[in-house]
Design a protein around this motif. Structure first.
Motif, PDB file in Angstrom:
ATOM      1  N   VAL A  96      75.167 -19.446 -15.324  1.00 26.95           N
ATOM      2  CA  VAL A  96      76.106 -19.969 -14.728  1.00 26.95           C
ATOM      3  C   VAL A  96      77.632 -19.910 -15.062  1.00 26.95           C
ATOM      4  O   VAL A  96      78.632 -19.433 -14.798  1.00 26.95           O
ATOM      5  N   LEU A  97      77.498 -19.788 -16.574  1.00 26.63           N
ATOM      6  CA  LEU A  97      78.671 -19.458 -17.470  1.00 26.63           C
ATOM      7  C   LEU A  97      79.294 -17.995 -17.087  1.00 26.63           C
ATOM      8  O   LEU A  97      80.370 -17.949 -17.121  1.00 26.63           O
ATOM      9  N   ARG A  98      78.187 -17.184 -17.018  1.00 27.50           N
ATOM     10  CA  ARG A  98      78.712 -15.730 -16.849  1.00 27.50           C
ATOM     11  C   ARG A  98      79.208 -15.743 -15.381  1.00 27.50           C
ATOM     12  O   ARG A  98      80.185 -14.850 -15.132  1.00 27.50           O
ATOM     13  N   SER A  99      78.686 -16.465 -14.506  1.00 24.91           N
ATOM     14  CA  SER A  99      79.066 -16.636 -13.313  1.00 24.91           C
ATOM     15  C   SER A  99      80.677 -17.203 -12.952  1.00 24.91           C
ATOM     16  O   SER A  99      81.426 -16.443 -12.243  1.00 24.91           O
ATOM     17  N   LEU A 100      81.036 -18.079 -13.751  1.00 27.43           N
ATOM     18  CA  LEU A 100      82.265 -18.696 -13.831  1.00 27.43           C
ATOM     19  C   LEU A 100      83.353 -17.675 -14.486  1.00 27.43           C
ATOM     20  O   LEU A 100      84.356 -17.687 -14.160  1.00 27.43           O
ATOM     21  N   ALA A 101      82.451 -16.632 -15.230  1.00 30.05           N
ATOM     22  CA  ALA A 101      83.601 -15.589 -15.787  1.00 30.05           C
ATOM     23  C   ALA A 101      83.575 -14.326 -14.873  1.00 30.05           C
ATOM     24  O   ALA A 101      84.126 -13.427 -15.178  1.00 30.05           O
ATOM     25  N   GLY A 102      83.110 -14.520 -13.711  1.00 30.03           N
ATOM     26  CA  GLY A 102      83.182 -13.625 -12.716  1.00 30.03           C
ATOM     27  C   GLY A 102      81.916 -12.761 -12.510  1.00 30.03           C
ATOM     28  O   GLY A 102      81.737 -11.710 -11.639  1.00 30.03           O
ATOM     29  N   GLU A 103      80.791 -12.862 -13.082  1.00 33.53           N
ATOM     30  CA  GLU A 103      79.742 -12.130 -13.223  1.00 33.53           C
ATOM     31  C   GLU A 103      78.498 -12.872 -12.692  1.00 33.53           C
ATOM     32  O   GLU A 103      78.104 -13.518 -13.499  1.00 33.53           O
ATOM     33  N   GLY A 104      78.408 -12.861 -11.266  1.00 31.23           N
ATOM     34  CA  GLY A 104      77.398 -13.522 -10.850  1.00 31.23           C
ATOM     35  C   GLY A 104      75.947 -13.014 -10.484  1.00 31.23           C
ATOM     36  O   GLY A 104      75.031 -13.585  -9.901  1.00 31.23           O
ATOM     37  N   THR A 105      75.787 -11.715 -10.813  1.00 32.50           N
ATOM     38  CA  THR A 105      74.399 -11.115 -10.321  1.00 32.50           C
ATOM     39  C   THR A 105      73.317 -11.536 -11.322  1.00 32.50           C
ATOM     40  O   THR A 105      72.253 -11.618 -10.596  1.00 32.50           O
ATOM     41  N   THR A 106      73.396 -11.900 -12.711  1.00 35.24           N
ATOM     42  CA  THR A 106      72.472 -12.639 -13.113  1.00 35.24           C
ATOM     43  C   THR A 106      71.829 -14.056 -12.726  1.00 35.24           C
ATOM     44  O   THR A 106      70.613 -14.036 -12.470  1.00 35.24           O
ATOM     45  N   LEU A 107      72.738 -14.824 -12.298  1.00 34.58           N
ATOM     46  CA  LEU A 107      72.263 -16.031 -11.628  1.00 34.58           C
ATOM     47  C   LEU A 107      71.774 -15.764 -10.335  1.00 34.58           C
ATOM     48  O   LEU A 107      70.982 -16.122  -9.920  1.00 34.58           O
ATOM     49  N   GLY A 108      72.435 -14.777  -9.491  1.00 35.62           N
ATOM     50  CA  GLY A 108      72.013 -14.438  -8.154  1.00 35.62           C
ATOM     51  C   GLY A 108      70.427 -13.967  -8.345  1.00 35.62           C
ATOM     52  O   GLY A 108      69.639 -14.159  -7.489  1.00 35.62           O
ATOM     53  N   ARG A 109      70.263 -13.203  -9.180  1.00 37.82           N
ATOM     54  CA  ARG A 109      68.682 -12.683  -9.390  1.00 37.82           C
ATOM     55  C   ARG A 109      67.744 -13.987  -9.711  1.00 37.82           C
ATOM     56  O   ARG A 109      66.752 -13.938  -9.359  1.00 37.82           O
ATOM     57  N   GLN A 110      68.139 -14.626 -10.678  1.00 40.69           N
ATOM     58  CA  GLN A 110      67.484 -15.802 -11.158  1.00 40.69           C
ATOM     59  C   GLN A 110      67.314 -16.720 -10.010  1.00 40.69           C
ATOM     60  O   GLN A 110      66.112 -17.221  -9.554  1.00 40.69           O
ATOM     61  N   VAL A 111      68.219 -16.925  -9.052  1.00 37.28           N
ATOM     62  CA  VAL A 111      67.886 -17.974  -7.868  1.00 37.28           C
ATOM     63  C   VAL A 111      66.856 -17.230  -7.050  1.00 37.28           C
ATOM     64  O   VAL A 111      66.197 -17.954  -6.436  1.00 37.28           O
ATOM     65  N   LEU A 112      67.401 -15.824  -6.676  1.00 38.23           N
ATOM     66  CA  LEU A 112      66.326 -15.396  -5.659  1.00 38.23           C
ATOM     67  C   LEU A 112      64.847 -15.144  -6.414  1.00 38.23           C
ATOM     68  O   LEU A 112      64.207 -15.285  -5.496  1.00 38.23           O
ATOM     69  N   SER A 113      64.702 -14.821  -7.411  1.00 37.67           N
ATOM     70  CA  SER A 113      63.295 -14.735  -7.986  1.00 37.67           C
ATOM     71  C   SER A 113      62.514 -16.298  -8.108  1.00 37.67           C
ATOM     72  O   SER A 113      61.474 -16.359  -7.707  1.00 37.67           O
ATOM     73  N   THR A 114      63.405 -17.142  -8.163  1.00 35.12           N
ATOM     74  CA  THR A 114      62.843 -18.495  -8.405  1.00 35.12           C
ATOM     75  C   THR A 114      62.572 -19.063  -7.042  1.00 35.12           C
ATOM     76  O   THR A 114      61.607 -19.616  -6.822  1.00 35.12           O
ATOM     77  N   VAL A 115      63.340 -18.865  -5.878  1.00 31.52           N
ATOM     78  CA  VAL A 115      63.150 -19.199  -4.687  1.00 31.52           C
ATOM     79  C   VAL A 115      61.765 -18.489  -4.228  1.00 31.52           C
ATOM     80  O   VAL A 115      60.868 -19.072  -3.620  1.00 31.52           O
ATOM     81  N   ASP A 116      61.758 -17.088  -4.433  1.00 31.65           N
ATOM     82  CA  ASP A 116      60.677 -16.288  -4.058  1.00 31.65           C
ATOM     83  C   ASP A 116      59.430 -16.654  -4.515  1.00 31.65           C
ATOM     84  O   ASP A 116      58.136 -16.616  -3.698  1.00 31.65           O
ATOM     85  N   GLU A 117      59.437 -17.295  -5.844  1.00 31.58           N
ATOM     86  CA  GLU A 117      58.226 -17.460  -6.374  1.00 31.58           C
ATOM     87  C   GLU A 117      57.618 -18.716  -5.915  1.00 31.58           C
ATOM     88  O   GLU A 117      56.284 -18.864  -5.985  1.00 31.58           O
ATOM     89  N   MET A 118      58.248 -19.750  -5.383  1.00 31.81           N
ATOM     90  CA  MET A 118      57.735 -20.996  -4.853  1.00 31.81           C
ATOM     91  C   MET A 118      56.898 -20.775  -3.395  1.00 31.81           C
ATOM     92  O   MET A 118      56.982 -19.880  -2.429  1.00 31.81           O
ATOM     93  N   THR A 119      55.888 -21.344  -3.363  1.00 30.98           N
ATOM     94  CA  THR A 119      54.865 -21.353  -2.500  1.00 30.98           C
ATOM     95  C   THR A 119      55.355 -22.392  -1.112  1.00 30.98           C
ATOM     96  O   THR A 119      56.391 -22.983  -1.626  1.00 30.98           O
ATOM     97  N   PRO A 120      55.083 -22.216  -0.003  1.00 29.00           N
ATOM     98  CA  PRO A 120      55.789 -22.731   1.114  1.00 29.00           C
ATOM     99  C   PRO A 120      55.639 -24.333   0.822  1.00 29.00           C
ATOM    100  O   PRO A 120      56.735 -25.140   0.881  1.00 29.00           O
TER     101      PRO A 120
END
Length: 186
Positions: A96-120
């Motif tokens: 989140v802190l990196r995203s506030l500094a303009g670099e959102g890819t780490t947060l984007g990857r973490q969100v995508l992998s988290t949602v992807d890991e969830m079962t229905p």
């Protein structure tokens, strides 16, 4: 919420403006007419996908209860049924802190992998917890919490993908020109 402008991105934007609109680097304000300002807006919008998506990603997270003592119940309620601790504030603070500094890819990857890991069933349960919090904070008592939560999950998933997709685009002017030439020759 707006992330900071990244210098390497603003340099590419400045170069594109100079090339596309024939703007001098130190153009005087009285030399800007409506057409040039509109042109600047169009080129800036084309370059801002990643920044806009990162800002939206941060805005979605900001809509959730703050990670304070008052919000502690929400975060523990989210952790248990979702089956993942990846969205806990302690685990997303650095991205989140990196995203506030303009670099959102780490947060984007973490969100995508988290949602992807969830079962229905985990996704449904997480959506219910998120929807309940949003219904209370956004004063949307007439909407089903499950619907609100599922929309939030879809939005954050799509936004995270947009952050990553925007980051993959090349800032190479020669590459862009090749693509534009190919499209215009069709």
């Amino acid at each position: 919420m707006l992330p900071e402008v990244r210098p390497h991105v603003s340099t590419a934007l400045a170069n594109q403006l100079a090339h596309q609109l024939d703007l001098a680097p130190h153009l005087e304000a009285d030399q800007l007419d409506v057409e040039r300002v509109a042109g600047i807006a169009v080129v800036a919008a084309a370059h801002s996908d990643g920044d806009a998506a990162t800002g939206h990603l941060l805005g979605l997270l900001a809509a959730l209860p703050a990670p304070t003592e008052a919000g502690e119940r929400f975060w523990s309620d989210l952790w248990r049924p979702s089956g993942t601790a990846h969205l806990l504030p302690v685990n997303i603070k650095a991205p989140v802190l990196r995203s506030l500094a303009g670099e959102g890819t780490t947060l984007g990857r973490q969100v995508l992998s988290t949602v992807d890991e969830m079962t229905p069933p985990q996704r449904v349960a997480a959506g219910e917890v998120i929807g309940q919090a949003l219904a209370e904070s956004d004063h949307l008592p007439d909407l089903k919490t499950q619907v609100i939560g599922e929309l939030w999950l879809r939005d954050i998933e799509l936004t995270a993908w947009r952050v990553l997709h925007a980051d993959r685009r090349s800032d190479d002017p020669a590459g862009r020109k090749a693509i534009l030439d190919a499209w215009t020759s069709v």
